[in-house]
Design an enzyme around this catalytic site. Structure first.
Site, PDB file in Angstrom:
ATOM      1  CB  THR A 134      45.686  18.489 -30.040  1.00  0.00           C
ATOM      2  OG1 THR A 134      44.286  18.646 -30.299  1.00  0.00           O
ATOM      3  CG2 THR A 134      46.017  17.038 -29.763  1.00  0.00           C
ATOM      4  CB  THR A 186      41.127  15.045 -27.105  1.00  0.00           C
ATOM      5  OG1 THR A 186      40.457  16.213 -27.550  1.00  0.00           O
ATOM      6  CG2 THR A 186      40.536  13.838 -27.797  1.00  0.00           C
TER       7      THR A 186
HETATM    8  N1  ASP Z   1      39.764  20.606 -27.853  1.00  0.00           N
HETATM    9  C1  ASP Z   1      40.680  19.581 -27.401  1.00  0.00           C
HETATM   10  C2  ASP Z   1      41.738  20.216 -26.506  1.00  0.00           C
HETATM   11  O1  ASP Z   1      42.602  20.896 -27.037  1.00  0.00           O
HETATM   12  C3  ASP Z   1      41.344  18.943 -28.553  1.00  0.00           C
HETATM   13  C4  ASP Z   1      42.332  17.900 -28.210  1.00  0.00           C
HETATM   14  O2  ASP Z   1      42.706  17.683 -27.068  1.00  0.00           O
HETATM   15  O3  ASP Z   1      42.742  17.264 -29.162  1.00  0.00           O
HETATM   16  O4  ASP Z   1      41.731  20.007 -25.311  1.00  0.00           O
END
Ligand code: ASP
Length: 311
Positions: A95, A16
């Site tokens: 994340t 993200t």
């Molecule tokens: N779905 C995303 C990922 O893990 C969530 C994020 O980056 O916060 O790449």
């Protein structure tokens, strides 16, 4: 003679933090992994003029993290750390599986230089994105004299790879350390040490060299009200090398589920009991299936895969 400031290498993997949305008010309906790591750096003017190098290792939404990417990343981190002029490495990541990648790198490399993973809960196009601050903080941690080991810098806190977990699906400070054991805080760019830098014994890159398709198959099965042995029997039929049982409380298992797990064990499948609780150990008791100690189910799975790779 002028001494050069420490060189920090940033390795991009997507997430993200590199995500974009059509509207700056959209914090959920975005697409992850759209911007390159150079773009992320360009969004942090405070890092201009710092001695940094950036490389793109992968570009994915970390919910789709896979073994081949882990292998590539571990090799890339190791190569950078081996350069005498590199003081530390920052990895930008999603994340969702950040805690798994952090634990994997910790067990495989156990580096004596800092490897700092960071991410963001909001896409780069958000009204107030959190990625630039997290990236700035991560660079400060990687450049901190005496820093070592794999840590996660997120929302002003520095977590140990073994303790950290994503604890909230939306909050900007989404990560917690089990039992609250923080390594450090980052305040106005200053790293205030609270605990110890993580250390350990590296398993080494040779352990993870087998082609991704040949890695042992380890799945996670959860105990819950009404759980039975059906999933375990389905796994046995499909072929499985290890099962992590995410038990209730102290790794406790419903009678039918435990029965099926013992059946699987008797057929050569490695079983380890973890807990679906957010924190706390699973204590070993005589006669029970082996415990994972303080490791969460997803980290237990990595531990079991690494153990099975040694066979
Ligand atoms: N779905 C995303 C990922 O893990 C969530 C994020 O980056 O916060 O790449």
């Amino acid at each position: 003679m002028q001494t050069l400031e420490p060189l920090i290498v940033i390795l991009g993997t997507g997430g993200t933090i590199a995500g974009t949305a059509r509207s700056s008010c959209d914090g959920v309906g975005y697409t992850a992994a759209q911007l390159r790591v150079d773009d992320l750096l360009a969004a942090v003017p405070a890092l201009a003029g710092r001695r940094l190098e950036a490389h793109q290792v992968a570009q994915l939404d970390s919910k789709d993290m896979d073994i081949a990417t882990w292998q590539r990343l571990a090799i890339a981190v190791d190569e950078q750390l081996a350069r005498p002029e590199v003081a530390g490495v920052v990895v930008t990541h999603g994340t969702d599986t950040l805690e798994e990648t952090a634990y994997f790198l910790h067990r495989v490399l156990a580096p004596n230089k800092p490897v700092v993973l960071t991410a963001a809960m909001r896409p780069a196009t958000a009204l107030v994105p959190d990625g630039p601050q997290n990236l700035f903080d991560a660079v400060q941690v990687a450049a901190k004299p005496g820093a070592a080991g794999v840590v996660v810098a997120f929302a002003g806190r520095v977590h140990d790879a073994t303790q950290v977990r994503k604890a909230h699906s939306y909050r900007v400070d989404a990560f917690e350390s089990a039992d609250g054991a923080l390594v450090a805080r980052v305040e106005e760019g200053a790293v205030r040490l609270l605990g110890r830098w993580p250390a350990g014994e590296a398993l080494g890159l040779a352990r993870i060299a087998a082609p991704a398709g040949s890695w042992p198959r380890v799945d996670i099965v959860m105990n819950h009200a009404g759980a039975d042995g059906r999933i375990v029997r389905a796994l046995l039929a499909a072929g499985v090398d290890g099962i992590v049982a995410a038990g209730t409380g102290n790794g406790t298992l419903g009678v039918d589920l435990e029965h099926a797990l013992r059946e699987a064990e008797s057929r050569g499948v490695r079983i380890v009991r973890s807990t679906r609780c957010d924190a706390g150990p699973v204590m070993d008791l005589p006669g029970l299936l082996p415990s994972a100690g303080v490791l969460s189910p997803v980290k237990t799975r990595i531990e079991l895969i690494l153990a099975l790779l040694a066979r």
